[in-house]
Design a protein around this motif. Structure first.
Motif, PDB file in Angstrom:
ATOM      1  N   SER A 210      -9.169   1.668 -13.648  1.00 36.39           N
ATOM      2  CA  SER A 210      -8.977   0.206 -13.641  1.00 36.39           C
ATOM      3  C   SER A 210      -8.024  -0.202 -12.516  1.00 36.39           C
ATOM      4  CB  SER A 210      -8.416  -0.259 -14.984  1.00 36.39           C
ATOM      5  OG  SER A 210      -7.201   0.423 -15.256  1.00 36.39           O
ATOM      6  N   THR A 211      -7.015   0.630 -12.267  1.00 33.82           N
ATOM      7  CA  THR A 211      -6.031   0.332 -11.217  1.00 33.82           C
ATOM      8  C   THR A 211      -6.681   0.484  -9.839  1.00 33.82           C
ATOM      9  OG1 THR A 211      -4.441   1.354 -12.707  1.00 33.82           O
ATOM     10  CG2 THR A 211      -3.648   0.824 -10.498  1.00 33.82           C
ATOM     11  N   ALA A 212      -7.473   1.548  -9.692  1.00 28.66           N
ATOM     12  CA  ALA A 212      -8.170   1.763  -8.418  1.00 28.66           C
ATOM     13  C   ALA A 212      -9.092   0.579  -8.125  1.00 28.66           C
ATOM     14  CB  ALA A 212      -8.971   3.059  -8.470  1.00 28.66           C
ATOM     15  N   GLN A 213      -9.763   0.116  -9.174  1.00 27.33           N
ATOM     16  CA  GLN A 213     -10.672  -1.027  -9.051  1.00 27.33           C
ATOM     17  C   GLN A 213      -9.906  -2.272  -8.589  1.00 27.33           C
ATOM     18  OE1 GLN A 213     -13.898  -1.647  -9.349  1.00 27.33           O
ATOM     19  NE2 GLN A 213     -13.591  -3.878  -9.250  1.00 27.33           N
ATOM     20  N   LEU A 214      -8.742  -2.498  -9.225  1.00 30.47           N
ATOM     21  CA  LEU A 214      -7.942  -3.678  -8.852  1.00 30.47           C
ATOM     22  C   LEU A 214      -7.379  -3.540  -7.431  1.00 30.47           C
ATOM     23  CD1 LEU A 214      -6.143  -4.307 -12.250  1.00 30.47           C
ATOM     24  CD2 LEU A 214      -7.645  -5.926 -11.074  1.00 30.47           C
ATOM     25  N   GLN A 215      -7.032  -2.328  -7.035  1.00 29.30           N
ATOM     26  CA  GLN A 215      -6.526  -2.136  -5.668  1.00 29.30           C
ATOM     27  C   GLN A 215      -7.622  -2.434  -4.648  1.00 29.30           C
ATOM     28  OE1 GLN A 215      -4.565   1.703  -5.539  1.00 29.30           O
ATOM     29  NE2 GLN A 215      -2.713   0.870  -6.471  1.00 29.30           N
ATOM     30  N   ASP A 216      -8.847  -2.009  -4.974  1.00 33.40           N
ATOM     31  CA  ASP A 216      -9.976  -2.338  -4.098  1.00 33.40           C
ATOM     32  C   ASP A 216     -10.187  -3.849  -4.043  1.00 33.40           C
ATOM     33  OD1 ASP A 216     -10.459   0.224  -3.374  1.00 33.40           O
ATOM     34  OD2 ASP A 216     -12.361   0.460  -4.445  1.00 33.40           O
TER      35      ASP A 216
ATOM     36  N   GLY B 262     -10.066  -6.315  -0.863  1.00 36.29           N
ATOM     37  CA  GLY B 262     -11.181  -7.248  -0.618  1.00 36.29           C
ATOM     38  C   GLY B 262     -10.679  -8.684  -0.496  1.00 36.29           C
ATOM     39  N   ALA B 263      -9.729  -9.043  -1.357  1.00 33.89           N
ATOM     40  CA  ALA B 263      -9.167 -10.400  -1.321  1.00 33.89           C
ATOM     41  C   ALA B 263      -8.307 -10.608  -0.074  1.00 33.89           C
ATOM     42  CB  ALA B 263      -8.348 -10.648  -2.589  1.00 33.89           C
ATOM     43  N   LEU B 264      -7.609  -9.557   0.354  1.00 32.96           N
ATOM     44  CA  LEU B 264      -6.794  -9.657   1.580  1.00 32.96           C
ATOM     45  C   LEU B 264      -7.689  -9.837   2.807  1.00 32.96           C
ATOM     46  CD1 LEU B 264      -4.110  -6.873   0.918  1.00 32.96           C
ATOM     47  CD2 LEU B 264      -3.714  -9.345   0.933  1.00 32.96           C
ATOM     48  N   ILE B 265      -8.863  -9.198   2.762  1.00 31.50           N
ATOM     49  CA  ILE B 265      -9.818  -9.367   3.863  1.00 31.50           C
ATOM     50  C   ILE B 265     -10.286 -10.830   3.918  1.00 31.50           C
ATOM     51  CG2 ILE B 265     -12.167  -8.748   4.633  1.00 31.50           C
ATOM     52  CD1 ILE B 265     -11.507  -5.846   3.700  1.00 31.50           C
ATOM     53  N   ALA B 266     -10.550 -11.395   2.745  1.00 26.50           N
ATOM     54  CA  ALA B 266     -10.977 -12.806   2.699  1.00 26.50           C
ATOM     55  C   ALA B 266      -9.870 -13.723   3.228  1.00 26.50           C
ATOM     56  CB  ALA B 266     -11.340 -13.185   1.264  1.00 26.50           C
ATOM     57  N   LEU B 267      -8.636 -13.421   2.831  1.00 28.88           N
ATOM     58  CA  LEU B 267      -7.498 -14.228   3.313  1.00 28.88           C
ATOM     59  C   LEU B 267      -7.386 -14.118   4.833  1.00 28.88           C
ATOM     60  CD1 LEU B 267      -4.935 -15.940   2.787  1.00 28.88           C
ATOM     61  CD2 LEU B 267      -3.700 -13.816   2.330  1.00 28.88           C
ATOM     62  N   SER B 268      -7.558 -12.904   5.343  1.00 28.74           N
ATOM     63  CA  SER B 268      -7.450 -12.685   6.791  1.00 28.74           C
ATOM     64  C   SER B 268      -8.552 -13.423   7.543  1.00 28.74           C
ATOM     65  CB  SER B 268      -7.532 -11.186   7.112  1.00 28.74           C
ATOM     66  OG  SER B 268      -6.494 -10.509   6.458  1.00 28.74           O
TER      67      SER B 268
ATOM     68  N   SER C  48       2.054   1.623  -6.958  1.00 28.38           N
ATOM     69  CA  SER C  48       1.829   0.802  -8.150  1.00 28.38           C
ATOM     70  C   SER C  48       0.755   1.400  -9.046  1.00 28.38           C
ATOM     71  CB  SER C  48       1.433  -0.623  -7.757  1.00 28.38           C
ATOM     72  OG  SER C  48       1.154  -1.361  -8.934  1.00 28.38           O
ATOM     73  N   PHE C  49       1.092   1.467 -10.311  1.00 26.16           N
ATOM     74  CA  PHE C  49       0.138   1.951 -11.323  1.00 26.16           C
ATOM     75  C   PHE C  49      -0.094   0.822 -12.343  1.00 26.16           C
ATOM     76  CE2 PHE C  49       2.355   5.593  -9.621  1.00 26.16           C
ATOM     77  CZ  PHE C  49       1.409   6.613  -9.551  1.00 26.16           C
ATOM     78  N   ASN C  50       0.254  -0.399 -11.949  1.00 20.78           N
ATOM     79  CA  ASN C  50       0.349  -1.470 -12.935  1.00 20.78           C
ATOM     80  C   ASN C  50      -0.746  -2.534 -12.759  1.00 20.78           C
ATOM     81  OD1 ASN C  50       1.200  -3.499 -14.663  1.00 20.78           O
ATOM     82  ND2 ASN C  50       3.365  -3.053 -14.307  1.00 20.78           N
ATOM     83  N   ASP C  51      -1.717  -2.540 -13.664  1.00 17.06           N
ATOM     84  CA  ASP C  51      -2.843  -3.476 -13.570  1.00 17.06           C
ATOM     85  C   ASP C  51      -2.384  -4.932 -13.677  1.00 17.06           C
ATOM     86  OD1 ASP C  51      -4.208  -1.143 -13.506  1.00 17.06           O
ATOM     87  OD2 ASP C  51      -5.472  -1.527 -15.255  1.00 17.06           O
ATOM     88  N   GLU C  52      -1.384  -5.141 -14.515  1.00 26.46           N
ATOM     89  CA  GLU C  52      -0.926  -6.519 -14.745  1.00 26.46           C
ATOM     90  C   GLU C  52      -0.340  -7.123 -13.464  1.00 26.46           C
ATOM     91  OE1 GLU C  52       2.251  -8.326 -17.744  1.00 26.46           O
ATOM     92  OE2 GLU C  52       1.133  -6.617 -18.563  1.00 26.46           O
ATOM     93  N   THR C  53       0.549  -6.364 -12.807  1.00 29.66           N
ATOM     94  CA  THR C  53       1.149  -6.908 -11.582  1.00 29.66           C
ATOM     95  C   THR C  53       0.108  -6.989 -10.468  1.00 29.66           C
ATOM     96  OG1 THR C  53       1.960  -4.708 -11.040  1.00 29.66           O
ATOM     97  CG2 THR C  53       3.527  -6.184 -12.039  1.00 29.66           C
ATOM     98  N   LEU C  54      -0.820  -6.034 -10.448  1.00 26.46           N
ATOM     99  CA  LEU C  54      -1.872  -6.088  -9.420  1.00 26.46           C
ATOM    100  C   LEU C  54      -2.708  -7.355  -9.566  1.00 26.46           C
ATOM    101  CD1 LEU C  54      -2.952  -2.353  -9.238  1.00 26.46           C
ATOM    102  CD2 LEU C  54      -2.442  -3.787  -7.264  1.00 26.46           C
TER     103      LEU C  54
END
Ligand code: FS2
Ligand code: SF4
Length: 526
Positions: A27-33, A37-43, A72-78
């Motif tokens: 789940s964390t790996a998924q959120l990091q991806d 992806g969201a940072l690419i959109a922002l860029s 970070s291993f934290n889904d909530e903060t991610l």
């Protein structure tokens, strides 16, 4: 999940299924991806709208840093970080995400990257992982109010490229450009650290822990250490560095605190063993955090982008009271306790930054001219858990007596407690500092080349690099950008380097995997 960004990736190919070797959940790996992806959109949106703002740069730097291994291993903060990135993309694109879902269309699905042609995937991975590492350095400089707009804009442009269809040649150019920008970024951090805390000078650091309350500080962020030193001043709580924080002892403005006592423990991968039953709290300012075990979980604190569910996080207000209270509650050791490095040494040294080494440039040059020093080795980089990493201990222990070892980053714990003696008063092992202090090692190499009026590659200087996470990728790309040849890389080659990209690196830079210490020494010195 799919992740292959670090050296310990499963089967040397990729972490899949429910969790990674580092303990990161799917789940964390998924959120990091999703975050990338969201940072690419922002860029893309920022470039599209021609918006250059410090706020956006900060969001991008923090976001990339958050996705580095063992941060970070934290889904909530991610999820909160992703929401914030999306909020800003929506703001600058002029769309309201609640009413208009189309903004998400700009987001890049990282699955596309993992499925891309292997050479394009390889180059995009080198770019992405390189800028992740570079983001950590930009972050540490940024908290000290040092920013470089050119470096910052490069994060935006490189992210946009990762999300676009690009040719092999263009991606290759950008890959080497990561090295160039990372050099600027490391220079910025060097300036930030030295202007804030002074030029490091050589120092002997004890591995003895005095009785009484203490705090162990890990990671790379010198500002956090400085604030903690201020907040513990006169409170009867001693401070010990851990891992990449060791070089802090060399900085005049940090070592002036008498309660900055020594160093505890070795490299990051030993933390589960070393923190077991520790009568003191540990503060993680950056990687490398491992999922804590129950027997010490209650005493691990995080700050900045480091995060793990259930651990107490020190916010940006930097009130370290919970850590200090924990130290007083646990009380430390009842008696002074001597610890040892992995080779049995009771102390280590550090503080041989480029300022310190180059202040002895004359002696170094004379020692080379007289034949007292015949070779320099830069043996540095990240440590890790693989048994093959004993190579680095063997290499240094067996290096000829007329050679000097420059080292940096946490890989040095493999040998920094060895006493290899001196050459004309110069210690044979010199710790240049943290991984970002590769900048300092480069300055030393350039100065030596100038003194001997030769090219850097013509110096009797060999690079024996160990890698683990993405900062090492950034540093490696910097060495390539500088045209450094014949680097020996280990313990294994990155899973994300495709055969064709590897061929390019071998043909143009002579990069090779390590073999055995004896073989490699023989080959280098032949
Ligand atoms: Fe070691 Fe971990 Fe410096 Fe890396 S403590 S592998 O983050 O950056 O090195
Ligand atoms: Fe695997 Fe490394 Fe990714 Fe963790 S960071 S999931 S160990 S490749």
């Amino acid at each position: 999940m799919f992740c292959f960004q670090c050296e310990q990736t499963a089967g040397c190919t990729g972490c899949e299924h429910s969790a990674g070797v580092c303990g990161k959940q799917a789940s964390t790996a998924q959120l990091q991806d999703e975050l990338v992806g969201a940072l690419i959109a922002l860029s893309k949106t920022a470039n599209d709208k021609k918006i250059k703002s410090q706020e956006i740069y900060k969001i991008i730097i923090e976001g990339l840093f958050t996705t580095i291994t063992n941060v970070s291993f934290n889904d909530e903060t991610l999820q909160l970080i992703i929401d914030n990135v999306r909020k800003h993309t929506d703001k600058i694109s002029g769309k309201n995400s609640k009413e208009n879902k189309s903004d998400r269309d700009l987001e890049y699905d990282m699955k596309n990257l993992w499925k891309e042609d292997e050479d394009l995937r390889s180059l995009k991975s080198l770019i992405l992982f390189g800028i992740k590492g570079m983001a950590a350095y930009a972050y540490h400089a940024m908290v000290l109010d040092y920013v470089d707009d050119e470096v910052n804009q490069f994060f935006v442009d490189a992210l946009e490229m990762v999300g676009n269809e690009e040719s092999f040649d263009d991606l290759l150019k950008t890959t080497l450009k990561v090295g160039e920008e990372n050099l600027k970024c490391m220079a910025l951090l060097d300036k930030a650290n030295t202007e804030s805390y002074g030029t490091p000078t050589p120092v002997t650091v004890t591995l003895n822990v005095e009785k009484g309350p203490f705090i162990v500080v890990s990671g790379h962020d010198l500002k956090d250490l400085k604030l903690l030193l201020e907040q513990t001043d006169g409170k009867g709580v001693n401070i010990y560095t851990h891992g990449e924080m060791l070089p802090a002892h060399g900085y005049p403005e940090l070592k002036k605190y008498p309660h900055l006592k020594g160093n505890f423990g070795t490299a990051w991968q030993n933390q589960k063993k070393e923190f077991k039953d520790l009568p003191a709290p540990v503060l993680f300012t950056t990687n490398c955090l491992m999922p804590p075990l129950d027997n010490y979980k209650d005493r691990v604190f995080t700050t900045e982008v480091v995060s793990f569910p259930g651990l107490i996080h020190i916010d940006d207000d930097k009130d370290f009271t919970p850590v200090i209270e924990k130290a007083l509650e646990l009380g430390g050791y009842k008696e002074d306790t001597q610890f040892y490095g992995i080779n049995g040494g009771d102390h280590v040294t550090t503080g041989f930054g480029h300022g310190a080494i180059l202040s002895h440039a004359g002696e170094v040059v004379d020692a080379v001219k007289s034949g007292a020093i015949k070779h320099f080795f830069l043996v540095g980089g990240c440590d890790g858990a693989k048994p093959g990493r004993n190579y680095y201990t063997d290499f240094v222990a067996n290096s000829p007596k007329d050679s000097i070892i420059l080292t940096l980053a946490c890989g040095k714990y493999r040998f920094n407690d060895l006493d290899l003696g001196t050459i004309n008063g110069l210690p044979r092992i010199m710790d240049v500092g943290q991984c970002n202090d590769a900048f300092g090692a480069v300055q030393v190499a350039l100065a030596l080349a100038k003194a001997f009026d030769c090219e850097v590659n013509d110096l009797p200087l060999s690079y024996i690099i160990s890698w683990y996470e993405q900062k090492a990728v950034a540093v490696l790309l910097t060495l390539l950008y500088l045209g450094i040849k014949n680097i020996k890389l280990g313990p294994t080659l990155p899973a994300f380097v495709s055969p064709n990209v590897l061929k390019f690196l071998v043909d143009n830079y002579g990069i090779s995997p390590i073999t055995t210490a004896q073989e490699d020494l023989k080959q280098i010195l032949a």
